[in-house]
Design a protein around this motif. Sequence first.
Motif, short mmCIF file in Angstrom:
data_model
loop_
_atom_site.label_atom_id
_atom_site.label_comp_id
_atom_site.label_asym_id
_atom_site.label_seq_id
_atom_site.Cartn_x
_atom_site.Cartn_y
_atom_site.Cartn_z
N PRO A 37 -31.61 -21.34 25.86
CA PRO A 37 -32.29 -22.63 25.65
C PRO A 37 -31.73 -23.33 24.40
N ILE A 38 -31.76 -24.64 24.41
CA ILE A 38 -31.15 -25.42 23.34
C ILE A 38 -31.74 -25.07 21.97
N ALA A 39 -33.01 -24.86 21.87
CA ALA A 39 -33.61 -24.52 20.57
C ALA A 39 -33.04 -23.20 20.03
N ASP A 40 -32.82 -22.24 20.91
CA ASP A 40 -32.24 -20.96 20.50
C ASP A 40 -30.80 -21.13 20.05
N ARG A 41 -30.05 -21.98 20.75
CA ARG A 41 -28.65 -22.20 20.38
C ARG A 41 -28.54 -22.91 19.03
N VAL A 42 -29.39 -23.91 18.81
CA VAL A 42 -29.36 -24.61 17.52
C VAL A 42 -29.78 -23.66 16.40
N HIS A 43 -30.80 -22.87 16.64
CA HIS A 43 -31.25 -21.91 15.62
C HIS A 43 -30.12 -20.94 15.29
N ALA A 44 -29.46 -20.40 16.31
CA ALA A 44 -28.38 -19.45 16.09
C ALA A 44 -27.22 -20.10 15.33
N ALA A 45 -26.86 -21.32 15.70
CA ALA A 45 -25.76 -22.02 15.04
C ALA A 45 -26.11 -22.34 13.59
N ALA A 46 -27.35 -22.76 13.35
CA ALA A 46 -27.78 -23.08 11.98
C ALA A 46 -27.80 -21.83 11.11
N ALA A 47 -28.31 -20.74 11.63
CA ALA A 47 -28.32 -19.49 10.87
C ALA A 47 -26.91 -19.00 10.60
N ASP A 48 -26.05 -19.14 11.61
CA ASP A 48 -24.68 -18.65 11.47
C ASP A 48 -23.90 -19.38 10.38
N VAL A 49 -24.08 -20.67 10.27
CA VAL A 49 -23.32 -21.40 9.25
C VAL A 49 -23.75 -20.94 7.85
N ILE A 50 -24.99 -20.55 7.69
CA ILE A 50 -25.45 -20.01 6.40
C ILE A 50 -24.83 -18.63 6.18
N VAL A 51 -24.92 -17.76 7.17
CA VAL A 51 -24.38 -16.41 7.03
C VAL A 51 -22.89 -16.44 6.73
N THR A 52 -22.13 -17.25 7.48
CA THR A 52 -20.69 -17.29 7.25
C THR A 52 -20.34 -17.93 5.92
N SER A 53 -21.16 -18.86 5.47
CA SER A 53 -20.93 -19.46 4.14
C SER A 53 -21.20 -18.44 3.04
N VAL A 54 -22.30 -17.70 3.18
CA VAL A 54 -22.64 -16.67 2.19
C VAL A 54 -21.60 -15.55 2.21
N ASP A 55 -21.16 -15.15 3.39
CA ASP A 55 -20.16 -14.08 3.49
C ASP A 55 -18.82 -14.50 2.89
N ASN A 56 -18.58 -15.78 2.80
CA ASN A 56 -17.32 -16.31 2.26
C ASN A 56 -17.62 -17.26 1.11
N LEU A 57 -18.57 -16.86 0.27
CA LEU A 57 -19.08 -17.76 -0.76
C LEU A 57 -18.01 -18.21 -1.76
N ASP A 58 -17.13 -17.31 -2.17
CA ASP A 58 -16.08 -17.73 -3.10
C ASP A 58 -15.22 -18.83 -2.50
N ASP A 59 -14.85 -18.66 -1.23
CA ASP A 59 -14.02 -19.66 -0.56
C ASP A 59 -14.74 -21.02 -0.55
N THR A 60 -16.00 -20.99 -0.18
CA THR A 60 -16.78 -22.21 -0.08
C THR A 60 -16.96 -22.87 -1.45
N LYS A 61 -17.31 -22.07 -2.45
CA LYS A 61 -17.51 -22.61 -3.80
C LYS A 61 -16.22 -23.22 -4.34
N ILE A 62 -15.13 -22.50 -4.17
CA ILE A 62 -13.84 -22.98 -4.66
C ILE A 62 -13.53 -24.33 -4.04
N PHE A 63 -13.72 -24.41 -2.75
CA PHE A 63 -13.35 -25.63 -2.07
C PHE A 63 -14.20 -26.81 -2.53
N PHE A 64 -15.51 -26.67 -2.52
CA PHE A 64 -16.35 -27.80 -2.86
C PHE A 64 -16.21 -28.19 -4.33
#
Length: 188
Positions: free
Chosen positions: A72-99
């Motif tokens: 269902p669309i709500a589940d897909r949006v929830h999963a995508a929203a959570a994933d962008v946080i997890v992948t950002s946290v898992d690669n926090l140095d990369d993200t911080k450096i870039f921004f």
Amino acid sequence: MRQRLLAVATRLFAEKGFENTSVQEIVSAAGVTKGAMYHYFDSKDDLLREIYARVLRLQTERLAMFAGAGEPIADRVHAAAADVIVTSVDNLDDTKIFFRSMHQLAPETQKAVRAERRRYHERFRDLVEEGQRAGVFRDDVPADLVVDYFFGSVHHLGTWYHADGPLPGATIARHFADLLLSSLRPPT
């Protein structure tokens, strides 16, 4: 050798900042020559762009997977929203450096990177709009504004998130995704 250069550049940019790290420091720490570095990367800007691009590629691949799932669309949006946080946290140095350093890239490189990130945001917006068309999400708030609001928060993770903080990244991801979906629910 390419991965070693990226790892060393990431560490040095995180420790000293992009502007305070020289190409010579990168190649010395990686144990390679400048010629070897320039075989893989055209410039220090190119290293910075790749540091961010590898995270964005991962997130884009994963977003496509969530978007194409039969859930269902709500589940897909929830999963995508959570994933962008997890992948950002898992690669926090990369993200911080870039921004922290994006403004120092050459104008054409900045333009290309913004276009790549915009494509990701547009795909995320498409999911929100799908939910709005289906009546699952409220449609009185433009999907572009929803996406800008959500990603404004995501892009600031590097200013406050710490791995040794009180909440693990996965918990923060769930809370962010829950907040997004709560804000999208139609009023009763």
